[in-house]
Design a protein around this motif. Structure first.
Motif, PDB file in Angstrom:
ATOM      1  N   LYS A  66      -5.455  -5.792   7.110  1.00  0.00           N
ATOM      2  CA  LYS A  66      -6.476  -4.976   6.440  1.00  0.00           C
ATOM      3  C   LYS A  66      -7.725  -5.812   6.134  1.00  0.00           C
ATOM      4  O   LYS A  66      -7.691  -7.037   6.192  1.00  0.00           O
ATOM      5  N   GLY A 120       0.807  -1.220   0.000  1.00  0.00           N
ATOM      6  CA  GLY A 120       0.000   0.000   0.000  1.00  0.00           C
ATOM      7  C   GLY A 120       0.839   1.269   0.000  1.00  0.00           C
ATOM      8  O   GLY A 120       0.416   2.298  -0.545  1.00  0.00           O
ATOM      9  N   THR A 121       2.014   1.206   0.586  1.00  0.00           N
ATOM     10  CA  THR A 121       2.898   2.376   0.573  1.00  0.00           C
ATOM     11  C   THR A 121       3.341   2.646  -0.855  1.00  0.00           C
ATOM     12  O   THR A 121       3.320   3.797  -1.330  1.00  0.00           O
ATOM     13  N   GLN A 130      -7.435   1.615   4.410  1.00  0.00           N
ATOM     14  CA  GLN A 130      -8.282   0.973   5.420  1.00  0.00           C
ATOM     15  C   GLN A 130      -9.745   0.902   4.979  1.00  0.00           C
ATOM     16  O   GLN A 130     -10.598   0.503   5.766  1.00  0.00           O
ATOM     17  N   ASP A 170      -5.943   8.059   0.261  1.00  0.00           N
ATOM     18  CA  ASP A 170      -5.346   6.959   1.011  1.00  0.00           C
ATOM     19  C   ASP A 170      -6.497   6.115   1.551  1.00  0.00           C
ATOM     20  O   ASP A 170      -7.064   6.393   2.604  1.00  0.00           O
ATOM     21  N   SER A 187      -4.376  -0.864   0.437  1.00  0.00           N
ATOM     22  CA  SER A 187      -3.381  -1.790   1.001  1.00  0.00           C
ATOM     23  C   SER A 187      -4.028  -3.148   1.249  1.00  0.00           C
ATOM     24  O   SER A 187      -5.193  -3.225   1.643  1.00  0.00           O
TER      25      SER A 187
END
Ligand SMILES: *Cc1c(COP(=O)(O)O)cnc(C)c1O
Length: 367
Positions: A179, A54-55, A154, A151, A174
């Motif tokens: 998650k 996810g980053t 979540q 973002d 992510s």
């Protein structure tokens, strides 16, 4: 002990992983493509591009915006550190906007107050599973000529009036182990823009379009078919998973909303909350300090989490950096001292939920 998260897979995932192992094609291949297509259609985006985490998804989304050094990305101070690290890795400057205590997210008003003439990107974080006020935030971005990167790490499947997180701007997700949907490590970028999608696919694979035709200096950001095999079957029953999380959240809310000094989280009007975390606020009226409260929960067998114990920039390494511009954020500064996340995952029984409610009530009663 009632754990804060449970990582468990069905037989369909076991079968698919075994199939991939036996096929010998374990790197990025047709299952990754299937995972992308299924994910894109689940959220109503034209394209989904899978990456290794996810980053990376956040960095990649910022990368295709061609930011210059000194260009600013405005985000939430109340988020996981990856949000900030991705901005810095992309070579941009981070600025922050305060959050709302209704949904723990930045708002159009707080973002507008943080925008400067160097701002290029608004990066709301849909925290805990609930999409931010994206109508207003998109309107602000359009009015000021700014890009939006969401973002959504979540918030797989969260929506506002039926429109999903990750479809307002460039979406970033992510699939880390804890998650709502997981491949162990993994990420996804979503977009409706054909050109951006193609650029992302090229960047992901060493900058290569056709074999050995390197168009740009790229990266190895690939996800593997082994990981896609873990993720794909979770898309089949994701709506059921969310429905169970939702009913667990409602049950906890009904039991906890009358406990002195405890503020329960709420699904805002028109939004679908996917309850990645169920996060209460332990306010001074409860008579018990937050850290003491969490310690007592632990002693009594309830796994609780503090997401997050400090604002994202509040560590020595981020102080005195020219690319991290820190101001004051009264709401976030207060809330960061009050949050406690309680188990809400689909493996909880009615008995577990009653125990959580009973334990929280008795800790406050004893205070
Ligand atoms: C998990 C998470 C990320 C990063 O995802 P990884 O897959 O762990 O790299 C980014 N932002 C938020 C808010 C997250 O919760």
């Amino acid at each position: 002990m009632i754990p804060i998260t449970v990582v468990e897979f069905g037989e369909d995932a076991e079968r698919l992983v075994l199939e991939v192992l036996r096929s010998g094609n374990i790197a990025q291949g047709s299952l990754v493509r299937q995972f992308e297509d299924r994910f894109a259609s689940m959220i109503g985006a034209k394209h989904a591009i899978a990456v290794n985490n996810g980053t990376t998804a956040l960095v990649a989304a910022l990368d295709v915006l061609d930011l210059e050094p000194g260009d600013e990305v405005v985000t939430s101070p109340f988020t996981f550190v990856a949000t900030l690290n991705a901005i810095l890795e992309a070579g941009a400057t981070a600025r922050f906007a305060d959050i709302s205590e209704d949904d723990f997210n930045v708002t159009a008003e707080t973002l507008a107050a943080a925008v400067t003439d160097r701002t290029r990107v608004l990066m709301p974080v849909h925290l805990y599973g609930q999409i931010a006020q994206m109508d207003e935030i998109s309107a602000l971005a359009a009015a000021r000529g700014l890009a939006v990167v969401e973002d959504s790490a979540q918030s797989h499947g969260s929506s506002l009036n039926g429109r999903h997180a990750g479809t307002y701007g460039l979406g970033s997700f992510s699939f880390y182990a804890t998650k709502n949907i997981t491949t162990g490590e993994g990420g996804m970028i979503t977009t409706d823009d054909d050109v951006v999608a193609e650029r992302l696919r090229v960047l992901r694979n060493q900058g290569m379009r056709a074999r050995y035709q390197y168009e740009v200096a790229g990266h190895n950001w690939r996800l593997t078919d082994l990981q896609a095999a873990v993720g794909l079957p979770q898309l089949d029953d994701y709506d059921d998973v969310v429905a169970t999380r939702q009913s667990n959240a409602e049950y906890l809310g009904a039991g906890l909303s009358t406990v002195r000094g405890i503020v329960v989280p709420a699904q805002q009007e028109g939004r679908r909350h996917v309850w990645h975390q169920y996060t209460i606020r332990v306010t001074p009226d409860s008579g018990v300090g937050r850290d003491e409260f969490v310690a007592k929960l632990g002693e009594r067998g309830i796994g609780a989490g503090i997401y997050y114990p400090k604002l994202v920039f509040d560590y020595p390494t981020y102080r005195d950096r020219d690319d991290v511009i820190i101001g004051s954020y009264p709401v976030a500064e207060r809330i960061v001292q009050e949050v406690v996340s309680l188990p809400v995952h689909p493996h909880l029984t009615r008995q577990d939920l009653d125990r959580i409610v009973g334990t929280v009530s008795s800790i406050v009663d004893e205070a």
